[in-house]
Design an enzyme around this catalytic site. Structure first.
Site, PDB file in Angstrom:
ATOM      1  N   ASP A  68      41.801  69.065  28.767  1.00 45.83           N
ATOM      2  CA  ASP A  68      40.397  69.001  29.167  1.00 45.83           C
ATOM      3  C   ASP A  68      40.204  67.722  29.965  1.00 45.83           C
ATOM      4  O   ASP A  68      40.259  66.614  29.416  1.00 45.83           O
ATOM      5  CB  ASP A  68      39.514  69.011  27.922  1.00 45.83           C
ATOM      6  N   SER A 147      33.557  66.581  48.630  1.00 44.65           N
ATOM      7  CA  SER A 147      32.995  67.735  49.333  1.00 44.65           C
ATOM      8  C   SER A 147      32.072  67.238  50.424  1.00 44.65           C
ATOM      9  O   SER A 147      31.428  66.187  50.268  1.00 44.65           O
ATOM     10  CB  SER A 147      32.214  68.629  48.364  1.00 44.65           C
ATOM     11  N   TYR A 160      26.187  69.324  41.805  1.00 44.68           N
ATOM     12  CA  TYR A 160      27.463  69.309  42.519  1.00 44.68           C
ATOM     13  C   TYR A 160      27.488  68.213  43.584  1.00 44.68           C
ATOM     14  O   TYR A 160      28.456  67.442  43.686  1.00 44.68           O
ATOM     15  CB  TYR A 160      27.693  70.679  43.160  1.00 44.68           C
ATOM     16  N   LYS A 164      29.962  64.879  43.731  1.00 44.85           N
ATOM     17  CA  LYS A 164      30.867  64.636  44.851  1.00 44.85           C
ATOM     18  C   LYS A 164      30.510  63.347  45.593  1.00 44.85           C
ATOM     19  O   LYS A 164      31.403  62.635  46.085  1.00 44.85           O
ATOM     20  CB  LYS A 164      30.855  65.828  45.799  1.00 44.85           C
TER      21      LYS A 164
END
Length: 252
Positions: A68, A147, A160, A164
């Site tokens: 994990d 990203s 998200y 990033k």
């Protein structure tokens, strides 16, 4: 001077989230370039076994770890085992990531926490563990998959995008901390990549997505992997603290 087809011989790489998608392509690209490669993923199995077999087919050592990435202890244990088994660790690719998209008005605390933990905390976990053997050898490459959304934002992806963008800030900070030890730290900011996630889009969504990209197509995982391979190799020996967009022009 001829360029070596195997510039990463005698290097050992660890790729998080390496059983599928972009991580799989990265692991195979590094192995093809001469590195021994370990991968870690939340769940190993047939996918991870296939990646290890492909790594070994290049004549490299390969091993898969089930861990994990949000656990500091589990991440450190993987790094310790890689160093013990392979003898060193010279390349870390922080690739583990998830999405749980929602408009912030409807986003749950669980959706926020899960994405920040998997995408950002995992980078802290693995980097902190991996930097020690790299510092002791005064050699290393840490490459994180950010990203383009972390640069430009995207509606419905606040969690998200924040994760990033955090990777980008972390990368620049670590590059400054580790430069004197010859450990180079960079990030790649992909645009839309042809993975299981993008394949779930319907035709209308896909057409709208492609229309926004100047090159009018998504990228393949291998196109991301090729940039990782470059940053891991000797030709990138004077590059650190950078974020390389691989987005078909989306972020312009």
């Amino acid at each position: 001077m001829a360029v070596s087809p195997e510039p990463l011989v005698n290097q050992v790489a660890l790729v998080t989230g390496g059983a599928r998608g972009i991580g799989r392509a990265i692991a195979l690209a590094l192995a093809e370039a001469g590195a021994d490669v370990a991968i870690s993923d939340l769940v190993t199995g047939a996918d991870a076994d296939e990646v290890v077999e492909r790594i070994q087919a290049f004549g490299r050592r390969g091993r898969a770890f089930e861990a994990d990435a949000t656990s500091f202890a589990a991440s450190a244990a993987v790094v310790d085992e890689v160093v013990k088994d392979f003898g060193t660790l010279s390349i870390l690719v922080n690739n583990a990531g998830i999405t749980k998209d929602n408009l912030l008005l409807r986003m749950t605390e669980e959706e926020w926490d899960a994405v920040i933990s998997v995408n950002l905390k995992s980078v802290f976990n693995f980097t902190k563990a991996a930097m020690r053997p790299m510092i002791s050898r005064r050699q290393g490459r840490i490459i994180s998959i950010a990203s383009i959304v972390g640069v430009m934002g995207n509606a419905g992806q606040a969690n998200y995008a924040a994760s990033k963008a955090g990777i980008i800030g972390f990368t620049k900070s670590m590059a400054k901390e580790l430069a004197s030890r010859n450990v180079l730290v960079n990030a790649i900011a992909p645009g839309y990549v042809e993975t299981a996630m993008t394949r779930k889009l319907n035709d209308e969504q896909r057409n709208a997505l492609v229309e926004a990209i100047p090159l009018r197509r998504t990228s393949s995982p291998e196109e991301i992997a090729s940039v990782v391979r470059f940053l891991a190799g000797p030709d990138a020996s004077y590059i650190t603290g950078q974020v390389i967009p691989v987005d078909g022009g989306l972020g312009m």
